[in-house]
Design an enzyme around this catalytic site. Structure first.
Site, PDB file in Angstrom:
ATOM      1  N   GLN A 350       2.060  48.231 118.710  1.00  0.00           N
ATOM      2  CA  GLN A 350       3.368  48.403 119.352  1.00  0.00           C
ATOM      3  C   GLN A 350       3.415  47.424 120.508  1.00  0.00           C
ATOM      4  OE1 GLN A 350       5.356  51.880 118.839  1.00  0.00           O
ATOM      5  NE2 GLN A 350       6.848  50.253 119.074  1.00  0.00           N
ATOM      6  N   THR A 522      -1.048  54.117 121.833  1.00  0.00           N
ATOM      7  CA  THR A 522      -1.886  54.436 120.682  1.00  0.00           C
ATOM      8  C   THR A 522      -1.092  54.292 119.378  1.00  0.00           C
ATOM      9  OG1 THR A 522      -3.056  55.876 122.198  1.00  0.00           O
ATOM     10  CG2 THR A 522      -3.618  56.136 119.898  1.00  0.00           C
ATOM     11  N   HIS A 523       0.044  53.607 119.438  1.00  0.00           N
ATOM     12  CA  HIS A 523       0.874  53.428 118.245  1.00  0.00           C
ATOM     13  C   HIS A 523       0.352  52.276 117.398  1.00  0.00           C
ATOM     14  CE1 HIS A 523       4.332  55.250 120.842  1.00  0.00           C
ATOM     15  NE2 HIS A 523       3.404  56.129 120.554  1.00  0.00           N
ATOM     16  N   LEU A 524      -0.772  52.533 116.724  1.00  0.00           N
ATOM     17  CA  LEU A 524      -1.342  51.549 115.807  1.00  0.00           C
ATOM     18  C   LEU A 524      -0.813  51.847 114.414  1.00  0.00           C
ATOM     19  CD1 LEU A 524      -4.814  52.005 117.381  1.00  0.00           C
ATOM     20  CD2 LEU A 524      -3.659  49.812 117.355  1.00  0.00           C
TER      21      LEU A 524
END
Lengths: 595, 216
Positions: A350, A522-524
């Site tokens: 992100q 943590t938006h992988l």
């Protein structure tokens, strides 16, 4: 490994990972009458224990000792910026914070709960239609999801009702009904709850964004604006804006979590067997590798155990799903040199930067107040809502104030305006002024997929069980940097309309590599993506492995490229979508759901 | 699980130090030697000095917080991936040393005192504040060498723990009297703003409160 392992009694379905996706799939499979074992490597957790007030309201333990997050001492990843470098282990939590334990990161996420923009689902087709194939930069693996918004809509609706999502609609069944996001697609129903109140900073942002000519709306939040009972009978209390959201189990039972919204019901089901402290080592395949026979895991005593099953559903965090596929030999590993193979392909992140606006010293911005999913956004520069032609980049970014609650240690670390020392009296003065009188505006942008950004297994470092760590090869690319810089300049327009005393616009810089030391998000995503072409996707449009038909892989790993929105709403909808097709088609006649 | 047990243990130990009713017995460090303790007190008080904006790190018992933290799994590196090999690389790929926080303090403080002795003939704690600041800036900007530990790594460890000590809940041993939260205007564990969320721009009237129930 499996030869000497203890074999347990076979079950219908084994689910790997006890977060949102796993809980949704377990609920659906038990409703279909299937016996389910859910394996979670972390400890068992509940809101009653981890969320108990006041002990849970502890910033040091939650956000700086990572009480509810992944135990990196056992398993982490290695990271490098390009394939010429040696990737090094991610030894301490920083850039991203994967969860662990029953509920997964769903126990302690923030709660921003979006539907994906319809154009994002067919991004490659849309960009080619609008700007021509030559518009796609060299090396960008732009792809479609293979599923449309209309197909997913019932499952977005279902997920919102399960989550108790608060929001303001714009259009229902083609009719404009409210002041929601004018760029959002038509819905089949209202949000189950009205939007949360605006905190002060969001209120100011809404006014200023309107003055600047943009279209602000209330962020859809899985934080209940009122008390709520979901379709499963699970109960939520009203959010009180406590300000302890991201990193915390919600002591008010207001933030949707698997632990509050699904597991209390699921735990009672006779067909459901939850096993915490069980780390899955691999998915077992039959002799020709076309069918999964179960999984092998280490139990809480460290014994290696095999659980036979008719179906295996991987619902671990994005990169753990990809790693398990690589460790198990499911799907062809990606080769970045030839741009062939699918497992590890299209790894994305992100593209978020946070800018700061200082208001007059007479104004208290009260940043300690907050709800994780609450706030005000505008989408004028997200997705295909604007003309990219003259701008020359692919992708976009919503802009928002999403004040989840800024606590004291975080405020001390953030310090004062740029140029302020990090310590001493000048730091103190700048930090106090910033905490009391500033607000933060995010450009929460998409990150496109590139041929040389990918996941594979590390050749050197191993986890505590002796298996190779996953290796990330990741860097920011000029297309995405240009997108970020363009959108962040629009934040400048809003800040001006706010009457800012001072503004710090934070932009990505060309040539500055991805920095694993600074928290981003943590938006992988990506790495085992869905699609309609087995040459470029690991999963078909039902999130079923092209190669091993009784393995389904649910998570943000399925996103072919990043979007401007937070991933959880899409992951939940994809889980219900996949579950629907498993229940209506696959169970009666197991086999490939797409040809 | 460990965290909650840790809090309970801290709460109990602090209950024997009711700082406000009678002068507390001086805290006796468990991890730091007397020479290290002298450094820690001096350095903390330069990083957060007492001034017109509020108390300094010494009055907030930040050194006590750091010493107490040294007995937690965190200080032993239990939450970090500490498997070999340890290979150094570009800074942006993150921490790659084989040292846990306890090691960083032991080696880093020795390094700071060695630099103080070489330059000024005295340990850090005995230097004038301006000289102390100079050494701290040297460490921050990685201009000092402590064997294989870059001085900025030690400095960042110290600074992070100092911030934690001044601004975490007092149950952990710092933020004494909720002085850190009060100077910042942070209400602590109040955690209920149902009636304040739309009082736009107004100053919140209630003082800070700790998990333990202590109020400012």
């Amino acid at each position: 490994m499996s030869d000497d392992a203890r074999r347990l009694k076979p079950v219908d379905v084994v689910i790997v990972g006890g977060g949102w996706a796993g809980s949704i799939m377990a609920k659906e499979m038990t409703e279909a009458g299937r016996s389910v074992v859910m394996l979670e490597r972390g400890p068992d957790r509940s809101t009653a224990s981890e969320g108990a007030y006041p002990a849970s309201i502890d910033e040091l333990e939650a956000n700086f000792r990572y009480k509810l997050f992944q135990d990196l001492s056992k398993n982490t990843v290695t990271i490098r910026n390009n394939s010429q470098q040696t990737a090094l282990p991610y030894r301490r939590m920083a850039a991203f914070l994967p969860g662990e334990g029953v509920g997964g990161a769903g126990l302690h996420w923030s709660g921003v709960h979006f539907r994906i923009p319809p154009d994002d689902l067919r991004m490659r087709s849309r960009v080619i239609e609008k700007y021509g194939a030559g518009f796609i930069p060299e090396g960008m693996n732009l792809q479609d999801y293979g599923v449309t918004y209309e197909e997913l809509e019932p499952f977005f609706d279902k997920a919102e009702k399960v989550f108790g999502t608060s929001g303001e609609p714009y259009m229902i069944n083609g009719k404009v009904v409210g002041k929601g996001n004018v760029f959002s697609p038509s819905r089949s129903d209202h949000f189950p709850l009205p939007a949360l109140k605006d905190v002060y900073t969001a209120h100011l942002f809404r006014k200023a964004a309107e003055e600047a000519g943009f279209h602000p709306y209330s962020l859809p939040a899985a934080n209940a604006s009122r008390q709520y009972v979901n379709p499963y009978g699970a109960q939520m209390g009203p959010c009180n804006f406590c300000g302890y959201c991201s990193g915390y189990a919600c002591y008010m039972y207001s933030k949707a979590s698997p632990n509050v919204n699904i597991l209390p019901v699921l735990r009672q089901h006779p067909l459901f067997d939850l096993r915490a402290g069980c780390h899955v080592l691999k998915v077992e395949l039959d002799a020709d590798g076309r069918r999964a026979t179960g999984v092998t895991y280490t139990d809480p005593d460290g014994k290696v155990v095999t659980q036979p099953a008719e179906m295996v559903i991987l619902t671990a965090f994005q990169f753990h799903n990809v790693r398990l596929m690589l460790l198990s030999g499911i799907g062809r590993p990606y080769d970045p040199v030839r741009n062939e193979g699918v497992v590890g392909r299209n790894f994305v992140y992100q593209n978020v930067t946070t800018s700061t606006v200082w208001l007059d010293r007479g104004v208290e911005t009260n940043q300690y107040i907050g709800a994780g999913g609450g706030g005000v956004a505008f989408d004028d520069f997200n997705s295909e809502n604007f003309d990219h032609g003259p701008l020359g980049f692919v992708g976009g970014s919503p802009v928002w104030v999403n004040q989840a609650g800024v606590r004291a240690i975080a405020a001390a670390h953030s310090g004062g305006p740029p140029g302020t020392p990090r310590w001493g009296s000048a730091w103190k003065a700048g930090m106090i002024d910033t905490y009391r009188h500033s607000l933060r505006i995010d450009a929460h942008g998409s990150n496109m997929a590139y041929r040389d950004v990918y996941l594979d297994l590390d050749p050197t470092w191993k986890d505590a069980y002796g298996q190779p760590l996953l290796r990330m090869t990741f860097d920011w690319k000029d297309n995405d940097i240009r997108m970020n810089r363009y959108v962040v300049d629009r934040i400048g327009d809003v800040a001006k309309a706010m009457g800012a005393r001072r503004v710090n616009l934070t932009k990505r810089e060309f040539g500055r590599p991805f920095d694993t030391r600074q928290y981003q998000t943590t938006h992988l995503g990506g790495g085992a993506v869905m699609g309609s072409d087995p040459g470029t996707s690991a999963l078909n449009r039902y999130l079923q492995s092209w190669d091993v038909h009784n393995v389904f892989v649910i998570g943000a790993n399925a996103f072919p490229q990043g979007t401007g929105y937070n991933p959880t709403g899409m992951v939940a909808a994809l889980a219900y979508w996949a579950a629907h097709h498993i229940r209506t088609t696959y169970l009666a006649s197991p086999g490939p759901l797409a040809g | 699980m460990r965290g909650l047990a840790g809090i309970a243990a801290c709460g109990t130990s602090l209950a024997s130090h009711p700082a406000r009713s009678r002068p507390p017995a001086p805290y006796v460090p468990r991890f730091f030697t007397s020479a290290e303790w002298a450094f820690l007190i001096a350095a903390c008080d330069r990083l957060i000095p007492a001034d017109e904006n509020g108390p300094g790190a010494r009055a907030l018992d930040v050194p006590r917080f750091i010493d107490m933290q040294m007995d937690t799994p965190y200080a032993f590196g239990a939450q970090w991936y500490m498997l070999a090999p340890f290979v150094q690389g570009p800074d942006n790929l993150g921490y790659q040393l084989p040292y846990a926080p306890r090691d960083l303090y032991r080696r880093g403080i020795a390094g700071m005192n060695a630099h103080a002795a070489t330059r000024h003939g005295r340990p850090f704690a005995d230097l004038a504040p301006a000289l102390q600041d100079d050494l701290l800036r040297g460490a921050e900007n990685n201009r000092l060498v402590f064997g294989d530990i870059p001085s900025s790594v030690f400095f960042d460890q110290l600074l992070a723990n100092v911030m934690e000590g001044a601004f975490s809940d007092p149950v952990h041993g710092g933020n004494t009297g909720l002085g850190g939260w009060t100077m910042l205007g942070f209400p602590g564990a109040r955690a209920d703003f149902m009636d304040w969320v739309d009082r736009y721009g107004a100053h919140y009237p209630l003082g800070s409160v700790s998990i333990s129930g202590e109020t400012a």
